[in-house]
Motif scaffolding. Structure first.
Motif, short mmCIF file in Angstrom:
data_model
loop_
_atom_site.label_atom_id
_atom_site.label_comp_id
_atom_site.label_asym_id
_atom_site.label_seq_id
_atom_site.Cartn_x
_atom_site.Cartn_y
_atom_site.Cartn_z
N HIS A 1 0.80 -1.04 0.11
CA HIS A 1 -0.04 0.05 0.15
C HIS A 1 0.90 1.37 0.26
O HIS A 1 1.67 1.38 0.72
N GLY A 2 0.48 2.08 -0.76
CA GLY A 2 1.26 3.52 -0.93
C GLY A 2 1.27 4.02 0.48
O GLY A 2 2.48 4.60 1.01
N MET A 3 0.38 4.01 1.31
CA MET A 3 0.30 4.69 2.65
C MET A 3 1.06 3.95 3.67
O MET A 3 1.70 4.66 4.57
N PHE A 4 1.32 2.54 3.46
CA PHE A 4 2.16 1.71 4.22
C PHE A 4 3.66 2.33 4.06
O PHE A 4 4.29 2.50 4.96
N SER B 1 6.43 7.21 -6.50
CA SER B 1 7.01 7.33 -7.58
C SER B 1 7.32 5.79 -8.26
O SER B 1 7.52 5.61 -9.65
N ALA B 2 7.29 4.86 -7.54
CA ALA B 2 7.15 3.61 -7.84
C ALA B 2 6.71 2.51 -6.87
O ALA B 2 6.77 2.86 -5.63
N PRO B 3 6.25 1.47 -7.18
CA PRO B 3 5.74 0.35 -6.21
C PRO B 3 6.79 -0.27 -5.50
O PRO B 3 7.71 -0.51 -6.00
N SER C 1 14.40 10.41 1.39
CA SER C 1 14.38 9.44 0.33
C SER C 1 14.12 8.00 0.50
O SER C 1 14.40 7.66 1.87
N ALA C 2 13.36 7.31 -0.16
CA ALA C 2 13.00 5.98 0.04
C ALA C 2 13.24 5.17 -1.01
O ALA C 2 12.67 5.47 -2.17
N LYS D 1 13.58 4.46 -6.58
CA LYS D 1 13.18 5.25 -5.59
C LYS D 1 11.54 5.34 -5.84
O LYS D 1 10.97 5.33 -6.52
N VAL D 2 11.28 4.91 -4.42
CA VAL D 2 9.77 4.76 -4.46
C VAL D 2 8.73 5.74 -3.67
O VAL D 2 7.74 6.25 -3.74
#
Length: 141
Positions: free
Chosen positions: A58-61, A88-90, A122-123, A129-130
């Motif tokens: 999940h994006g929010m996760f 930006s990416a899953p 940054s993640a 880069k997600v």
């Protein structure tokens, strides 16, 4: 846990990178907590049928893991005043015992007179880069 003080932080202060593991079980638990049971987050066959490489987090996760870096750094779970990201990416989560990893780091970009700082985060996961344009305004003691 002691709280980070505004006086102890300067522009350029780096938050040490942390890596968070995410497994399919984490996604099921998050789905239950959030109410987001979209099958792309738990059903590999469905995820692939809509063009995804596999089940994705999940994006929010993902966003929450980056916020966790901040709250652990400050020592205060209520320190985040404002937070925004662009996905930006899953984060692709394989069906194995290893799962996926999300690596998160941050740098203080601005120090404000009101006791807050702006942190750029940054993640990355699987070499991608997600989270993009990920920033948090954080109140310090």
């Amino acid at each position: 846990m002691s709280k980070l003080r505004h006086a102890d932080v300067e522009v350029g202060t780096e938050i040490p990178e942390r890596t968070f593991t995410v497994r399919r079980l984490d996604l099921v638990r998050y789905a239950g907590a959030s109410g987001d049971f979209n099958p792309i987050h738990w059903n590999e066959r469905f995820a692939k049928s809509v063009g995804l490489p596999d089940v994705i987090a999940h994006g929010m996760f993902t966003m929450a893991q980056a916020a966790r870096l901040i709250t652990d750094w400050t020592g205060d779970p209520g320190s985040v005043v404002d937070y925004s990201v662009r996905f930006s990416a899953p984060v692709v989560v394989p069906d194995d015992d290893e799962g996926a990893e999300i690596s998160v780091g941050g740098t203080v970009k601005k120090k404000h007179d009101d006791g807050t700082v702006t942190v750029a985060l940054s993640a990355r996961s699987g070499g991608a880069k997600v989270l993009a344009r990920s920033t948090a305004v954080v109140r310090l003691a």
